[in-house]
Design a protein around this motif. Sequence first.
Motif, mmCIF file in Angstrom:
data_model
loop_
_atom_site.group_PDB
_atom_site.id
_atom_site.type_symbol
_atom_site.label_atom_id
_atom_site.label_comp_id
_atom_site.label_asym_id
_atom_site.label_seq_id
_atom_site.Cartn_x
_atom_site.Cartn_y
_atom_site.Cartn_z
ATOM 1 N N ASP A 126 0.874 -1.175 0.000
ATOM 2 C CA ASP A 126 0.000 0.000 0.000
ATOM 3 C C ASP A 126 0.906 1.217 0.000
ATOM 4 N N ILE A 127 0.576 2.216 -0.830
ATOM 5 C CA ILE A 127 1.410 3.409 -0.916
ATOM 6 C C ILE A 127 0.542 4.654 -0.996
ATOM 7 N N ALA A 128 0.969 5.683 -0.291
ATOM 8 C CA ALA A 128 0.280 6.971 -0.334
ATOM 9 C C ALA A 128 0.773 7.733 -1.561
ATOM 10 N N LEU A 129 -0.141 8.116 -2.418
ATOM 11 C CA LEU A 129 0.206 8.865 -3.628
ATOM 12 C C LEU A 129 0.180 10.346 -3.301
ATOM 13 N N VAL B 178 2.761 9.553 -8.048
ATOM 14 C CA VAL B 178 4.009 9.203 -7.390
ATOM 15 C C VAL B 178 3.795 9.115 -5.886
ATOM 16 N N GLY B 179 4.428 8.100 -5.293
ATOM 17 C CA GLY B 179 4.467 7.946 -3.844
ATOM 18 C C GLY B 179 5.891 7.606 -3.449
ATOM 19 N N TYR B 180 6.161 7.559 -2.155
ATOM 20 C CA TYR B 180 7.518 7.285 -1.670
ATOM 21 C C TYR B 180 7.491 6.224 -0.584
ATOM 22 N N LEU B 181 8.474 5.333 -0.618
ATOM 23 C CA LEU B 181 8.660 4.356 0.445
ATOM 24 C C LEU B 181 9.300 5.047 1.641
ATOM 25 N N PRO B 182 9.254 4.436 2.818
ATOM 26 C CA PRO B 182 9.864 5.053 4.000
ATOM 27 C C PRO B 182 11.349 5.376 3.834
ATOM 28 N N GLY C 291 12.669 6.573 1.184
ATOM 29 C CA GLY C 291 12.809 7.641 0.201
ATOM 30 C C GLY C 291 12.737 7.184 -1.240
ATOM 31 N N THR C 292 12.628 5.883 -1.465
ATOM 32 C CA THR C 292 12.527 5.364 -2.828
ATOM 33 C C THR C 292 11.229 5.840 -3.470
ATOM 34 N N MET C 293 11.342 6.408 -4.679
ATOM 35 C CA MET C 293 10.172 6.887 -5.398
ATOM 36 C C MET C 293 9.474 5.718 -6.094
ATOM 37 N N VAL C 294 8.140 5.714 -6.027
ATOM 38 C CA VAL C 294 7.326 4.695 -6.680
ATOM 39 C C VAL C 294 6.378 5.408 -7.631
ATOM 40 N N VAL C 295 6.435 5.042 -8.912
ATOM 41 C CA VAL C 295 5.549 5.608 -9.925
ATOM 42 C C VAL C 295 4.422 4.610 -10.176
ATOM 43 N N VAL C 296 3.193 5.090 -10.087
ATOM 44 C CA VAL C 296 2.029 4.230 -10.274
ATOM 45 C C VAL C 296 1.290 4.697 -11.522
ATOM 46 N N LYS D 31 -4.598 9.736 -1.790
ATOM 47 C CA LYS D 31 -5.118 8.510 -1.178
ATOM 48 C C LYS D 31 -3.994 7.484 -1.034
ATOM 49 N N THR D 32 -4.215 6.513 -0.168
ATOM 50 C CA THR D 32 -3.324 5.363 -0.055
ATOM 51 C C THR D 32 -3.979 4.227 -0.832
ATOM 52 N N VAL D 33 -3.226 3.653 -1.768
ATOM 53 C CA VAL D 33 -3.780 2.639 -2.658
ATOM 54 C C VAL D 33 -2.932 1.371 -2.629
ATOM 55 N N PRO D 34 -3.564 0.213 -2.870
ATOM 56 C CA PRO D 34 -2.800 -1.024 -2.991
ATOM 57 C C PRO D 34 -2.207 -1.109 -4.400
ATOM 58 N N VAL D 35 -0.942 -1.502 -4.500
ATOM 59 C CA VAL D 35 -0.286 -1.651 -5.796
ATOM 60 C C VAL D 35 0.513 -2.948 -5.820
ATOM 61 N N ILE D 36 0.813 -3.422 -7.027
ATOM 62 C CA ILE D 36 1.704 -4.560 -7.228
ATOM 63 C C ILE D 36 2.849 -4.062 -8.088
#
Length: 67
Positions: free
Chosen positions: A22-25, A36-40, A42-47, A56-61
């Motif tokens: 789950d990641i907060a966008l 875009v969201g970030y892991l604790p 600092g890693t950037m995650v592009v959805v 929102k916080t969304v579930p991603v794979i």
Amino acid sequence: MRNLHDLTKALRPPLAAGEALDIALVKEGRDAHQAVGYLPDGTMVVVNHARGQIGKTVPVIVASTLQ
């Protein structure tokens, strides 16, 4: 041999393809459909296809990773 193990662990991506989380966008991505969201750490995650979910916080794979 311990130092080699530590180095290997440090270079390993924090996530692997197929993992779920789950990641907060928090902001728009580069492309019109991305968010875009970030892991604790600092890693950037592009959805993809999630621009309407910003705030929102969304579930991603994870589909792929870049190091």
